[in-house]
Write a protein that holds these residues in place. Structure first.
Motif, PDB file in Angstrom:
ATOM      1  N   PHE A  82      -2.422  48.749 -29.395  1.00  0.00           N
ATOM      2  CA  PHE A  82      -2.020  49.252 -30.707  1.00  0.00           C
ATOM      3  C   PHE A  82      -0.583  49.741 -30.601  1.00  0.00           C
ATOM      4  N   ARG A  83       0.315  49.068 -31.315  1.00  0.00           N
ATOM      5  CA  ARG A  83       1.745  49.397 -31.257  1.00  0.00           C
ATOM      6  C   ARG A  83       2.238  49.476 -29.812  1.00  0.00           C
ATOM      7  N   GLY A  84       1.780  48.530 -28.994  1.00  0.00           N
ATOM      8  CA  GLY A  84       2.245  48.424 -27.621  1.00  0.00           C
ATOM      9  C   GLY A  84       1.513  49.280 -26.617  1.00  0.00           C
ATOM     10  N   VAL A  85       0.623  50.158 -27.063  1.00  0.00           N
ATOM     11  CA  VAL A  85      -0.109  51.054 -26.162  1.00  0.00           C
ATOM     12  C   VAL A  85      -1.529  50.529 -25.984  1.00  0.00           C
ATOM     13  N   ASP A  86      -2.032  50.545 -24.750  1.00  0.00           N
ATOM     14  CA  ASP A  86      -3.374  50.056 -24.468  1.00  0.00           C
ATOM     15  C   ASP A  86      -4.395  50.724 -25.383  1.00  0.00           C
ATOM     16  N   ALA A  87      -5.115  49.923 -26.160  1.00  0.00           N
ATOM     17  CA  ALA A  87      -6.027  50.461 -27.164  1.00  0.00           C
ATOM     18  C   ALA A  87      -7.214  51.166 -26.535  1.00  0.00           C
ATOM     19  N   VAL A  88      -7.674  50.685 -25.381  1.00  0.00           N
ATOM     20  CA  VAL A  88      -8.792  51.341 -24.699  1.00  0.00           C
ATOM     21  C   VAL A  88      -8.372  52.723 -24.208  1.00  0.00           C
ATOM     22  N   ASP A  89      -7.173  52.821 -23.649  1.00  0.00           N
ATOM     23  CA  ASP A  89      -6.676  54.134 -23.221  1.00  0.00           C
ATOM     24  C   ASP A  89      -6.589  55.090 -24.403  1.00  0.00           C
ATOM     25  N   LEU A  90      -6.088  54.593 -25.521  1.00  0.00           N
ATOM     26  CA  LEU A  90      -6.008  55.440 -26.716  1.00  0.00           C
ATOM     27  C   LEU A  90      -7.394  55.905 -27.139  1.00  0.00           C
ATOM     28  N   ALA A  91      -8.344  54.982 -27.194  1.00  0.00           N
ATOM     29  CA  ALA A  91      -9.674  55.306 -27.711  1.00  0.00           C
ATOM     30  C   ALA A  91     -10.454  56.238 -26.795  1.00  0.00           C
ATOM     31  N   THR A  92     -10.211  56.164 -25.497  1.00  0.00           N
ATOM     32  CA  THR A  92     -10.962  57.009 -24.568  1.00  0.00           C
ATOM     33  C   THR A  92     -10.292  58.352 -24.308  1.00  0.00           C
ATOM     34  N   ARG A  93      -9.051  58.494 -24.764  1.00  0.00           N
ATOM     35  CA  ARG A  93      -8.338  59.757 -24.543  1.00  0.00           C
ATOM     36  C   ARG A  93      -8.022  60.505 -25.831  1.00  0.00           C
ATOM     37  N   HIS A  94      -8.220  59.843 -26.968  1.00  0.00           N
ATOM     38  CA  HIS A  94      -7.899  60.476 -28.244  1.00  0.00           C
ATOM     39  C   HIS A  94      -9.032  60.257 -29.231  1.00  0.00           C
ATOM     40  N   THR A  95      -9.044  61.060 -30.275  1.00  0.00           N
ATOM     41  CA  THR A  95     -10.083  60.938 -31.298  1.00  0.00           C
ATOM     42  C   THR A  95      -9.772  59.764 -32.227  1.00  0.00           C
ATOM     43  N   TYR A  96     -10.792  59.403 -32.982  1.00  0.00           N
ATOM     44  CA  TYR A  96     -10.611  58.335 -33.974  1.00  0.00           C
ATOM     45  C   TYR A  96      -9.480  58.662 -34.932  1.00  0.00           C
TER      46      TYR A  96
END
Length: 432
Positions: A108-122
């Motif tokens: 998502f916008r160049g950032v690994d989407a799995v990392d975003l989803a597992t470290r941040h809220t929806y």
């Protein structure tokens, strides 16, 4: 654009359709798609059936395509660079800065989407997709008036309606309560996004006597999906991650419908409604329900082999397996399975899912996709088969609005491919 007769003076500066297609690296029909979108002008050949094209225009477009990375076959729909569209090889490609899918990963916008989803809220992931800014602690609030209108509309529906129907009606109802819905400025659309999503969740009927309308979105949604009113933290984290993982996934069918609506300058509620109208298909948002039922059958029989055999005997593909964008493992499934392994009661469903994959792999080596992972979540949480569709729709609403917002910045009505007519040639006699 209407064809014009060429003058003899500029005939030597013009290219035939075949020459233009070769220079652009596309098929001849794509050249005419460029004309229909106003990217090229054409002139009818005197006394002939073909058209000619200005060599300078064609060369400029070819340079622009090379610069934007679209090449001859059109850019990947998940590519970066300036926005635009191409149609070649029978497929539509739209340049977007939102999601990239490559090498069994997505960003998502160049950032690994799995990392975003597992470290941040929806909510935080949604804000990142909308604005490119991370806003820790982001929360969404639904105006009381919007919720009241949406709930009244949903409560008037029959009990058997599908989740997409509930959410679509709630979306239309919320739109009627918003006199500013036609404001397509970025701030206004973002305001709509932050109020529409909690309104949709609040409009869903609760499974028990508790209706939670505050706190993280996953907590609110849980009371609409499960009779277990006191979920453990690991279960809520899995649901929140599922929402974040499903926020966007490039130009899926529903997302393309949203962009078409936004191209016509439909307001965000109408654009979201267009997406909701598409996800009911068994090959899209409803696919998790098929995987849910398959998983239940395997748990009841204690063995995947006879269940898989029944699916194949009936001529059906086994749900929850394989994804055309991931030759290997679906990263969304891998991430969600890892979180589900922390929930003790999910172990039977996880073992059943593994049995499905291993049994099918004896003949076709397919990996589990996110629908099977969602099925493990919904089955182990005591949710209905349609719960996965609800999770998908709520999650993807954020992505739809991100795509609508991106499309509002483009030329209006650009999402208008040309049809390749294959019917009888006119003129035909009037039917009797």
């Amino acid at each position: 654009m209407r064809d014009q007769e060429p003058s003899p003076m500029d005939a030597e500066r013009r290219l035939s359709t075949r020459e233009a297609a070769e220079l652009l690296g596309v098929k001849p029909e794509t050249v005419y798609a460029y004309v229909s979108r106003g990217q090229l002008s054409s002139r009818r050949v005197s006394g002939g059936r073909g058209s000619t094209f200005d060599a300078g225009e064609v060369e400029a477009l070819a340079r622009r395509n090379r610069r934007d990375g679209s090449g001859g076959s059109g850019s990947s729909a998940s590519g970066s660079g300036g926005s635009g569209s191409d149609s070649s090889g029978g497929e539509l490609s739209v340049r977007t800065r939102l999601t990239l899918i490559e090498n069994d990963r997505y960003f998502f916008r160049g950032v690994d989407a799995v990392d975003l989803a597992t470290r941040h809220t929806y909510e935080e992931v949604a804000e990142w997709l909308w604005t490119g800014r991370m806003l820790p602690g982001s929360t969404f609030t639904a105006p009381a008036g919007f919720v009241a209108v949406a709930r009244r509309a949903v409560e008037a529906l029959p009990e058997h309606v599908a989740p997409a129907d509930l959410l679509r009606v709630a979306t239309v109802a919320a739109a009627t309560a918003d006199p500013l819905r036609f404001d397509l400025s970025e701030d206004a659309v973002l305001g709509t996004a932050r109020t529409l999503i909690p309104t949709l969740v609040a409009a869903l009927p609760p499974k028990g006597h508790v209706r939670r309308d505050e706190g993280p979105m996953a907590h609110r949604l849980w009371t609409r999906l499960s009779m277990r009113m006191d979920p453990d933290e690991a279960s809520l984290r899995a649901l929140d991650a599922a929402l974040a993982l499903l926020v966007d996934h490039d130009l899926a069918a529903s997302t393309l419908a949203v962009r078409v609506a936004a191209s016509a300058r439909a307001h965000p509620y109408a654009a979201v409604s267009a997406g909701l109208g598409v996800i009911e298909g068994p090959l899209h948002g409803a696919a998790s329900g098929l995987a849910h039922r398959l998983l239940q059958d395997v748990l009841e029989q204690g063995d995947a082999a006879p269940v898989i055999a029944d699916e194949l005997r009936a001529g059906r593909r086994v749900p929850g397996l394989g994804h055309r964008l991931y030759p290997g493992e679906d990263p969304r499934a891998r991430a969600l399975f890892a979180l589900l392994e922390r929930i003790p009661r999910a172990e039977p469903a996880l073992l059943a899912a593994r049995d499905i994959v291993e049994t099918t792999a004896r003949h076709v080596p397919l990996h589990a996709n996110v629908d099977l992972a969602l099925a493990v979540l919904t089955v182990s949480s005591g949710m209905s088969p349609t719960a996965g569709e609800t999770i998908f729709a709520v999650a993807r609403t954020a992505g739809w609005i991100a795509h609508a917002l991106e499309e509002y910045g483009e030329r209006p009505l650009r999402m208008r491919p040309s049809g390749l007519y294959a019917g009888p040639r006119p003129p035909q006699p009037l039917p009797e």
